[in-house]
Design an enzyme around this catalytic site. Structure first.
Site, PDB file in Angstrom:
ATOM      1  N   TYR A 189      26.322 -11.022  36.224  1.00 19.61           N
ATOM      2  CA  TYR A 189      26.052 -10.991  38.068  1.00 19.61           C
ATOM      3  C   TYR A 189      24.793 -11.985  38.280  1.00 19.61           C
ATOM      4  O   TYR A 189      24.760 -13.558  38.526  1.00 19.61           O
ATOM      5  CB  TYR A 189      26.417  -9.965  39.038  1.00 19.61           C
ATOM      6  CG  TYR A 189      26.830 -11.181  40.112  1.00 19.61           C
ATOM      7  CD1 TYR A 189      27.655 -11.761  40.740  1.00 19.61           C
ATOM      8  CD2 TYR A 189      25.674 -10.774  40.887  1.00 19.61           C
ATOM      9  CE1 TYR A 189      27.805 -11.847  41.944  1.00 19.61           C
ATOM     10  CE2 TYR A 189      25.816 -11.592  42.394  1.00 19.61           C
ATOM     11  CZ  TYR A 189      26.857 -11.579  42.843  1.00 19.61           C
ATOM     12  OH  TYR A 189      26.966 -12.122  44.559  1.00 19.61           O
ATOM     13  N   SER A 241      23.553 -16.300  45.767  1.00 19.54           N
ATOM     14  CA  SER A 241      23.004 -15.460  45.942  1.00 19.54           C
ATOM     15  C   SER A 241      21.344 -14.449  45.957  1.00 19.54           C
ATOM     16  O   SER A 241      21.123 -14.765  44.996  1.00 19.54           O
ATOM     17  CB  SER A 241      23.630 -13.666  44.979  1.00 19.54           C
ATOM     18  OG  SER A 241      23.249 -12.421  45.199  1.00 19.54           O
ATOM     19  N   ASP A 297      43.056 -20.778  41.101  1.00 16.54           N
ATOM     20  CA  ASP A 297      42.477 -19.505  39.913  1.00 16.54           C
ATOM     21  C   ASP A 297      41.458 -20.390  39.309  1.00 16.54           C
ATOM     22  O   ASP A 297      42.197 -21.468  38.671  1.00 16.54           O
ATOM     23  CB  ASP A 297      43.494 -19.399  39.205  1.00 16.54           C
ATOM     24  CG  ASP A 297      42.712 -17.860  38.074  1.00 16.54           C
ATOM     25  OD1 ASP A 297      42.061 -17.960  38.223  1.00 16.54           O
ATOM     26  OD2 ASP A 297      43.709 -16.618  37.530  1.00 16.54           O
TER      27      ASP A 297
HETATM   28  N1  LIG Z   1      29.360  -9.608  49.451  1.00 13.57           N
HETATM   29  C1  LIG Z   1      28.095  -9.706  49.089  1.00 13.57           C
HETATM   30  O1  LIG Z   1      27.092  -8.671  48.897  1.00 13.57           O
HETATM   31  C2  LIG Z   1      27.523 -11.624  48.374  1.00 13.57           C
HETATM   32  C3  LIG Z   1      25.611 -11.538  47.859  1.00 13.57           C
HETATM   33  C4  LIG Z   1      25.387 -12.479  47.484  1.00 13.57           C
HETATM   34  C5  LIG Z   1      27.116 -13.112  47.027  1.00 13.57           C
HETATM   35  N2  LIG Z   1      28.154 -13.292  47.553  1.00 13.57           N
HETATM   36  C6  LIG Z   1      28.918 -14.328  47.244  1.00 13.57           C
HETATM   37  O2  LIG Z   1      29.399 -14.412  47.591  1.00 13.57           O
HETATM   38  C7  LIG Z   1      30.899 -14.802  47.374  1.00 13.57           C
HETATM   39  C8  LIG Z   1      31.894 -14.123  48.278  1.00 13.57           C
HETATM   40  O3  LIG Z   1      32.107 -13.014  48.223  1.00 13.57           O
HETATM   41  P1  LIG Z   1      31.915 -11.419  49.330  1.00 13.57           P
HETATM   42  O4  LIG Z   1      31.771 -10.204  49.478  1.00 13.57           O
HETATM   43  O5  LIG Z   1      33.683 -12.812  50.219  1.00 13.57           O
HETATM   44  O6  LIG Z   1      33.717 -11.185  47.968  1.00 13.57           O
HETATM   45  P2  LIG Z   1      35.382 -10.721  48.186  1.00 13.57           P
HETATM   46  O7  LIG Z   1      35.202 -10.840  49.756  1.00 13.57           O
HETATM   47  O8  LIG Z   1      35.605  -9.857  46.947  1.00 13.57           O
HETATM   48  O9  LIG Z   1      35.716 -12.553  47.657  1.00 13.57           O
HETATM   49  C9  LIG Z   1      35.545 -12.646  46.837  1.00 13.57           C
HETATM   50  C10 LIG Z   1      36.550 -14.128  47.428  1.00 13.57           C
HETATM   51  O10 LIG Z   1      36.881 -14.976  45.539  1.00 13.57           O
HETATM   52  C11 LIG Z   1      37.836 -15.012  45.684  1.00 13.57           C
HETATM   53  N3  LIG Z   1      38.086 -15.391  43.853  1.00 13.57           N
HETATM   54  C12 LIG Z   1      37.755 -14.345  42.948  1.00 13.57           C
HETATM   55  N4  LIG Z   1      38.117 -15.042  42.397  1.00 13.57           N
HETATM   56  C13 LIG Z   1      38.789 -15.334  42.386  1.00 13.57           C
HETATM   57  C14 LIG Z   1      39.590 -16.550  41.259  1.00 13.57           C
HETATM   58  N5  LIG Z   1      39.472 -16.323  39.316  1.00 13.57           N
HETATM   59  N6  LIG Z   1      40.470 -18.014  41.388  1.00 13.57           N
HETATM   60  C15 LIG Z   1      40.484 -18.156  42.583  1.00 13.57           C
HETATM   61  N7  LIG Z   1      39.863 -17.363  44.073  1.00 13.57           N
HETATM   62  C16 LIG Z   1      38.557 -15.874  43.781  1.00 13.57           C
HETATM   63  C17 LIG Z   1      39.333 -14.089  46.168  1.00 13.57           C
HETATM   64  O11 LIG Z   1      40.422 -14.385  46.112  1.00 13.57           O
HETATM   65  P3  LIG Z   1      41.693 -14.258  45.523  1.00 13.57           P
HETATM   66  O12 LIG Z   1      41.462 -12.719  44.657  1.00 13.57           O
HETATM   67  O13 LIG Z   1      42.419 -14.478  46.699  1.00 13.57           O
HETATM   68  O14 LIG Z   1      41.878 -14.861  43.757  1.00 13.57           O
HETATM   69  C18 LIG Z   1      38.291 -14.166  47.181  1.00 13.57           C
HETATM   70  O15 LIG Z   1      38.729 -14.605  48.325  1.00 13.57           O
HETATM   71  C19 LIG Z   1      30.624 -14.819  45.742  1.00 13.57           C
HETATM   72  O16 LIG Z   1      30.071 -16.303  45.145  1.00 13.57           O
HETATM   73  C20 LIG Z   1      30.196 -13.939  45.781  1.00 13.57           C
HETATM   74  O17 LIG Z   1      29.459 -13.494  44.661  1.00 13.57           O
HETATM   75  C21 LIG Z   1      28.479 -11.798  48.091  1.00 13.57           C
END
Ligand SMILES: NC(=O)c1ccc[n+]([C@@H]2O[C@H](COP(=O)([O-])OP(=O)(O)OC[C@H]3O[C@@H](n4cnc5c(N)ncnc54)[C@H](OP(=O)(O)O)[C@@H]3O)[C@@H](O)[C@H]2O)c1
Length: 253
Positions: free
Chosen positions: A149, A136, A56
């Protein structure tokens, strides 16, 4: 970078972009460990053959324990990806948004710093390696329904720039991954037009494979966000994106 022989730890690798990149690094021949809080997702990934560790990023003790577990099993670790992130909508006219703001900063910004701090001594001591930070398009072009964010990701961009400068001559590089909207569960309620995850991940792996590795991993779909200020499109795009404020409960555009 050579993607075939690395030892990678993806913090936030239990779903979405992190899980997809973990699988692709493994398919390319690298050794991969993933971290996150979701025990079920971790055991599913362990069954696929990935290393897994519970972590975490909002808890310094948890991050330190995860670091120790990963380095005990993977002493050759050379790549750390700070993928963990929370993407939360906030209505700034409602002071109750504060908890979302706190969670966002603690996860996206302080969580990134905790993770980098935990692994910097190891990477510097080995004299080579890479941090891949995750920002992002919203770091460069705000999306008004997600204000903290945007602030957190702009902060991680600035932090990545300073980290790169501070690690200069240690052999440890810093690469910033800048995703546009990508179709993961985190995007479901926000953007039905997000980039398909597989297409995005393929572009990312192709860019990472370049020599030298670009400082910023910019897929084609994020260029309009990254360069909006330079290109003079910023004001129009922010106004356009402000229409999305209608998605907040109780709001109209
Ligand atoms: N999808 C998009 O459109 C987008 C765009 C720009 C940037 N991003 C960035 O890309 C990254 C991944 O996003 P995603 O879309 O793949 O989201 P996601 O599917 O919700 O994945 C988020 C990941 O972060 C982990 N996480 C969240 N809080 C945590 C904590 N307190 N401790 C440890 N792990 C934690 C989650 O794991 P657990 O739940 O197992 O803890 C999960 O593996 C993020 O940083 C997001 O801001 C995403």
């Amino acid at each position: 970078m050579d993607l075939s022989g690395r030892t990678v730890f993806i913090v936030g690798g239990t779903s979405g972009i992190g899980r997809e990149l973990a699988r692709r690094f493994a398919a390319a021949g690298s050794t991969v460990a993933v971290g996150g809080r979701d025990a079920r997702a971790l055991s599913e990934l362990a069954a696929e053959g990935l290393g897994t560790v519970s972590v975490d990023v909002t808890d310094s003790g948890s991050v330190a324990a995860a670091r120790d577990a990963v380095l005990a099993r993977f002493p050759e670790l050379d790549t750390v990806v700070t993928m963990a992130g929370a993407m939360l909508l906030e209505d700034l006219r409602d002071p109750a948004h504060f908890e979302a703001a706190r969670t966002t900063i603690d996860t996206n910004l302080i969580g990134t710093i905790r993770t980098i701090d935990a692994f910097t001594p190891h990477l510097v001591a080995r004299g080579s390696g890479t941090f891949i930070t995750v920002t992002s398009g919203i770091a460069f072009l705000p999306f008004p329904p997600m204000p903290t964010y945007a602030a957190s990701k702009a902060a991680v961009h600035a932090y990545s720039e300073a980290l790169r400068a501070q690690l200069d001559s240690t052999g440890v590089g810093v690469v910033e991954l800048v995703p546009p909207a990508v179709a993961t569960s985190a995007q479901e309620q926000v953007n039905p037009h997000a980039l398909p995850l597989g297409d995005f991940a393929q572009e990312v792996m192709d860019l990472l494979a370049q020599e030298p590795t670009p400082r910023e991993i910019l897929v084609k779909g994020v260029l309009m966000h990254r360069w909006a200020e330079r290109d003079g499109t910023y004001d129009d795009l922010v106004a356009q994106r402000s229409q999305a404020l209608a998605m907040l409960p109780g709001r109209t555009a």
